[in-house]
Design a protein around this motif. Structure first.
Motif, PDB file in Angstrom:
ATOM      1  N   GLN A 347       6.122  13.472  -6.297  1.00  0.00           N
ATOM      2  CA  GLN A 347       6.945  13.682  -5.110  1.00  0.00           C
ATOM      3  C   GLN A 347       6.091  13.795  -3.851  1.00  0.00           C
ATOM      4  O   GLN A 347       6.391  13.197  -2.809  1.00  0.00           O
ATOM      5  N   VAL A 348       4.994  14.557  -3.933  1.00  0.00           N
ATOM      6  CA  VAL A 348       4.136  14.769  -2.767  1.00  0.00           C
ATOM      7  C   VAL A 348       3.376  13.492  -2.420  1.00  0.00           C
ATOM      8  O   VAL A 348       3.208  13.157  -1.247  1.00  0.00           O
ATOM      9  N   ILE A 349       2.930  12.749  -3.424  1.00  0.00           N
ATOM     10  CA  ILE A 349       2.241  11.487  -3.163  1.00  0.00           C
ATOM     11  C   ILE A 349       3.197  10.478  -2.532  1.00  0.00           C
ATOM     12  O   ILE A 349       2.828   9.735  -1.615  1.00  0.00           O
ATOM     13  N   CYS A 350       4.445  10.465  -2.990  1.00  0.00           N
ATOM     14  CA  CYS A 350       5.445   9.600  -2.336  1.00  0.00           C
ATOM     15  C   CYS A 350       5.595   9.972  -0.860  1.00  0.00           C
ATOM     16  O   CYS A 350       5.680   9.104   0.010  1.00  0.00           O
ATOM     17  N   ASP A 351       5.600  11.271  -0.592  1.00  0.00           N
ATOM     18  CA  ASP A 351       5.810  11.752   0.774  1.00  0.00           C
ATOM     19  C   ASP A 351       4.587  11.504   1.660  1.00  0.00           C
ATOM     20  O   ASP A 351       4.705  10.996   2.776  1.00  0.00           O
ATOM     21  N   LYS A 352       3.392  11.848   1.156  1.00  0.00           N
ATOM     22  CA  LYS A 352       2.186  11.832   1.994  1.00  0.00           C
ATOM     23  C   LYS A 352       1.455  10.489   1.991  1.00  0.00           C
ATOM     24  O   LYS A 352       0.681  10.215   2.907  1.00  0.00           O
ATOM     25  N   ILE A 353       1.680   9.659   0.974  1.00  0.00           N
ATOM     26  CA  ILE A 353       0.951   8.391   0.866  1.00  0.00           C
ATOM     27  C   ILE A 353       1.911   7.196   0.891  1.00  0.00           C
ATOM     28  O   ILE A 353       1.849   6.350   1.782  1.00  0.00           O
ATOM     29  N   PHE A 354       2.826   7.139  -0.076  1.00  0.00           N
ATOM     30  CA  PHE A 354       3.684   5.962  -0.214  1.00  0.00           C
ATOM     31  C   PHE A 354       4.593   5.754   0.996  1.00  0.00           C
ATOM     32  O   PHE A 354       4.890   4.612   1.364  1.00  0.00           O
ATOM     33  N   ARG A 355       5.064   6.842   1.579  1.00  0.00           N
ATOM     34  CA  ARG A 355       5.994   6.680   2.704  1.00  0.00           C
ATOM     35  C   ARG A 355       5.327   5.950   3.870  1.00  0.00           C
ATOM     36  O   ARG A 355       5.987   5.215   4.614  1.00  0.00           O
ATOM     37  N   HIS A 356       4.014   6.146   4.027  1.00  0.00           N
ATOM     38  CA  HIS A 356       3.284   5.435   5.081  1.00  0.00           C
ATOM     39  C   HIS A 356       3.315   3.929   4.842  1.00  0.00           C
ATOM     40  O   HIS A 356       3.397   3.143   5.784  1.00  0.00           O
ATOM     41  N   TRP A 357       3.254   3.529   3.569  1.00  0.00           N
ATOM     42  CA  TRP A 357       3.212   2.105   3.237  1.00  0.00           C
ATOM     43  C   TRP A 357       4.592   1.461   3.162  1.00  0.00           C
ATOM     44  O   TRP A 357       4.760   0.304   3.531  1.00  0.00           O
ATOM     45  N   PHE A 358       5.575   2.208   2.658  1.00  0.00           N
ATOM     46  CA  PHE A 358       6.846   1.579   2.284  1.00  0.00           C
ATOM     47  C   PHE A 358       8.061   2.144   3.019  1.00  0.00           C
ATOM     48  O   PHE A 358       9.191   1.896   2.614  1.00  0.00           O
ATOM     49  N   SER A 359       7.850   2.888   4.102  1.00  0.00           N
ATOM     50  CA  SER A 359       8.997   3.500   4.791  1.00  0.00           C
ATOM     51  C   SER A 359       9.786   2.495   5.606  1.00  0.00           C
ATOM     52  O   SER A 359      10.942   2.722   5.944  1.00  0.00           O
ATOM     53  N   SER A 360       9.163   1.376   5.938  1.00  0.00           N
ATOM     54  CA  SER A 360       9.853   0.367   6.739  1.00  0.00           C
ATOM     55  C   SER A 360       9.832  -0.976   6.018  1.00  0.00           C
ATOM     56  O   SER A 360       8.822  -1.357   5.425  1.00  0.00           O
ATOM     57  N   THR A 361      10.927  -1.689   6.092  1.00  0.00           N
ATOM     58  CA  THR A 361      10.983  -3.025   5.471  1.00  0.00           C
ATOM     59  C   THR A 361      10.200  -4.044   6.295  1.00  0.00           C
ATOM     60  O   THR A 361      10.009  -5.179   5.866  1.00  0.00           O
ATOM     61  N   LEU A 362       9.740  -3.660   7.485  1.00  0.00           N
ATOM     62  CA  LEU A 362       9.037  -4.599   8.358  1.00  0.00           C
ATOM     63  C   LEU A 362       7.534  -4.592   8.153  1.00  0.00           C
ATOM     64  O   LEU A 362       6.816  -5.393   8.720  1.00  0.00           O
ATOM     65  N   LYS A 363       7.017  -3.611   7.347  1.00  0.00           N
ATOM     66  CA  LYS A 363       5.578  -3.410   7.309  1.00  0.00           C
ATOM     67  C   LYS A 363       4.814  -4.492   6.565  1.00  0.00           C
ATOM     68  O   LYS A 363       3.659  -4.720   6.810  1.00  0.00           O
ATOM     69  N   SER A 364       5.408  -5.120   5.593  1.00  0.00           N
ATOM     70  CA  SER A 364       4.668  -6.105   4.804  1.00  0.00           C
ATOM     71  C   SER A 364       5.483  -7.372   4.620  1.00  0.00           C
ATOM     72  O   SER A 364       6.117  -7.581   3.590  1.00  0.00           O
ATOM     73  N   PRO A 365       5.476  -8.245   5.613  1.00  0.00           N
ATOM     74  CA  PRO A 365       6.249  -9.487   5.492  1.00  0.00           C
ATOM     75  C   PRO A 365       5.729 -10.396   4.384  1.00  0.00           C
ATOM     76  O   PRO A 365       6.382 -11.389   4.039  1.00  0.00           O
ATOM     77  N   ALA A 366       4.564 -10.074   3.805  1.00  0.00           N
ATOM     78  CA  ALA A 366       4.032 -10.892   2.712  1.00  0.00           C
ATOM     79  C   ALA A 366       4.876 -10.750   1.455  1.00  0.00           C
ATOM     80  O   ALA A 366       4.817 -11.586   0.562  1.00  0.00           O
ATOM     81  N   VAL A 367       5.668  -9.678   1.370  1.00  0.00           N
ATOM     82  CA  VAL A 367       6.550  -9.438   0.228  1.00  0.00           C
ATOM     83  C   VAL A 367       7.981  -9.692   0.675  1.00  0.00           C
ATOM     84  O   VAL A 367       8.348  -9.409   1.823  1.00  0.00           O
ATOM     85  N   SER A 368       8.829 -10.193  -0.211  1.00  0.00           N
ATOM     86  CA  SER A 368      10.203 -10.545   0.143  1.00  0.00           C
ATOM     87  C   SER A 368      10.974  -9.331   0.672  1.00  0.00           C
ATOM     88  O   SER A 368      10.715  -8.191   0.276  1.00  0.00           O
ATOM     89  N   PHE A 369      11.941  -9.605   1.537  1.00  0.00           N
ATOM     90  CA  PHE A 369      12.721  -8.534   2.159  1.00  0.00           C
ATOM     91  C   PHE A 369      13.446  -7.692   1.105  1.00  0.00           C
ATOM     92  O   PHE A 369      13.478  -6.462   1.188  1.00  0.00           O
TER      93      PHE A 369
END
Length: 418
Positions: A347-369
């Motif tokens: 839960q904490v890793i999702c909050d402190k690490i993953f959310r930075h990477w995956f909180s927005s659908t715009l962050k990685s256009p290399a992967v499908s929407f």
């Protein structure tokens, strides 16, 4: 008397019409508020009171260490290289925090980090058995059974673990040659450092923590890996693995996220007790060239027995039961925090690490929407399980959902490169 006191204090209180008591209470409440705010600030940002990290002081600390070595007070397998042969060379000060000294050095061409919880060897409480022996209160030697008993007590006090003698090998040489008093005193100074004990006991058991390379007195050496930082767009320096962002960066982040999941599973299942991470931030982790996540600072990692001991405190509300990133709940019937942690490493890793990477659908256009959206929703479910399903702890199914989505992202990126 009340009127006289009120007159001396500058007249009646405008609120109560009697004396300055209300003003005094208001001042006391204001002061208490500031004290509480300061305490919370120091808890969240312990570096506020950290010493200034300087090369001059760091060199002075190592010079004092070598002086103690040459004076016959301490020993270690790195002392000769540091103090005589010049094979272990100081490079720079990384940080000082709450007494802990962390220095970068180069050992026989290899970058390493030297660590100690305290600056001076003399600042560690000495071993009582040694003091008794030196004072002539016991015979010329100390029975190994007594030493192991003291060692077991120190491990129990530090980590909350009761370990058999057969598990003490990484912490205790077990045989003492010439200079055994210095060996014993040096080993005792290391045993009083929680991180050293953690790393030594996990030596060879986990690729997600750093191996201890050696020691000199109260300083121990570990491998140097570049720590993460919020200043990096990907949280961690990716170097040549993703020099231009885009697909390369998306692939690297997916690999790193999967390694975080592997670490979560490893710390939850692979030891006799669950290992809790109570200070999750990019600075406490590093990434190897194969994208393996390594916990490089485990000062705030606790096995289950110690975690229960820390959490079980007096309380008046749930906020009193938060120990950095490890939360419990307050039982108002007895005003005690529960011994069980109610959130999880995941839960904490999702909050402190993953959310930075995956909180927005715009962050990685290399992967499908569609895949980005699914990852965003899974991270939100992992971070806030109470809001989504009335739970405090992330459901086990979220772990497998994240793993499946990250593997799908890697497959998608691989196919796009064909």
């Amino acid at each position: 008397m009340a009127r006289a006191a009120g007159a001396r204090g500058g007249g009646r209180c405008a609120r109560c019409g009697r004396c300055g008591r209300c003003a005094l209470l208001a001042f006391a409440a204001w002061t208490a508020g500031w004290v509480l705010a300061a305490a919370l600030l120091l808890r969240a940002h312990p570096g506020v009171l950290s010493e200034r990290c300087t090369d001059e002081k760091s060199r002075r600390i190592l010079a004092a260490l070598c002086q103690d070595y040459q004076g016959g007070w301490l020993v270690g397998d790195l002392c000769e290289d540091l103090c005589v042969a010049g094979e272990l060379l100081y490079q720079r000060c990384l940080y000082y925090e709450r007494g802990k000294k962390v220095l970068q050095a180069r050992w026989r061409g290899r970058p390493v980090v030297l660590k100690s919880k305290r600056e001076a060897f003399s600042s560690f409480p000495p071993l009582g058995l040694l003091q008794e022996q030196e004072a002539g209160q016991r015979g010329p030697g100390i029975p190994e059974a007594e030493l192991l008993l003291v060692l077991a007590g120190e491990v129990k006090n530090t980590l909350g673990l009761e370990l058999p003698n057969s598990s003490m090998g990484p912490l205790w040489p077990g045989h003492w040659g010439p200079g055994w008093r210095q060996q014993l005193a040096s080993a005792w100074s290391l045993l009083q450092q929680e991180e050293y004990v953690h790393l030594s006991l996990l030596q060879g058991l986990s690729h997600h923590v750093l191996p201890v390379l050696g020691s000199c007195g109260h300083f121990y050496a570990v491998e140097y890996l570049a720590a993460g930082s919020p200043q990096h767009s990907a949280l961690f320096p990716l170097g040549r693995a993703a020099p231009w962002g885009g697909r390369a960066q998306a692939r690297a982040i997916s690999h790193i996220a999967l390694s975080f999941l592997d670490m979560v599973s490893h710390f939850d299942r692979d030891f006799s007790h669950r290992l809790h991470l109570c200070d999750v931030k990019p600075e406490n982790f590093a990434i190897r060239s194969d994208f393996t996540v390594v916990a490089i600072d485990v000062d705030m990692a606790f096995f289950e027995p110690k975690m229960k001991e820390i959490l079980e405190q007096n309380c008046t509300g749930d906020e009193d039961c938060n120990f950095f990133d490890c939360f419990s709940r307050c039982d108002l019937r007895v005003n005690r925090c529960g011994a069980q942690r109610v959130n999880s490493n995941l839960q904490v890793i999702c909050d402190k690490i993953f959310r930075h990477w995956f909180s927005s659908t715009l962050k990685s256009p290399a992967v499908s929407f569609q895949l980005r959206l699914q990852l965003q929703q899974a991270v939100r479910e992992c971070t806030d399980p109470e809001g989504s399903a009335g739970r405090w702890r992330a459901a086990p199914s979220v772990f497998w959902k994240l793993r499946r989505l990250l593997q799908a992202a890697l497959k998608e990126l691989q196919e796009a490169e064909k």
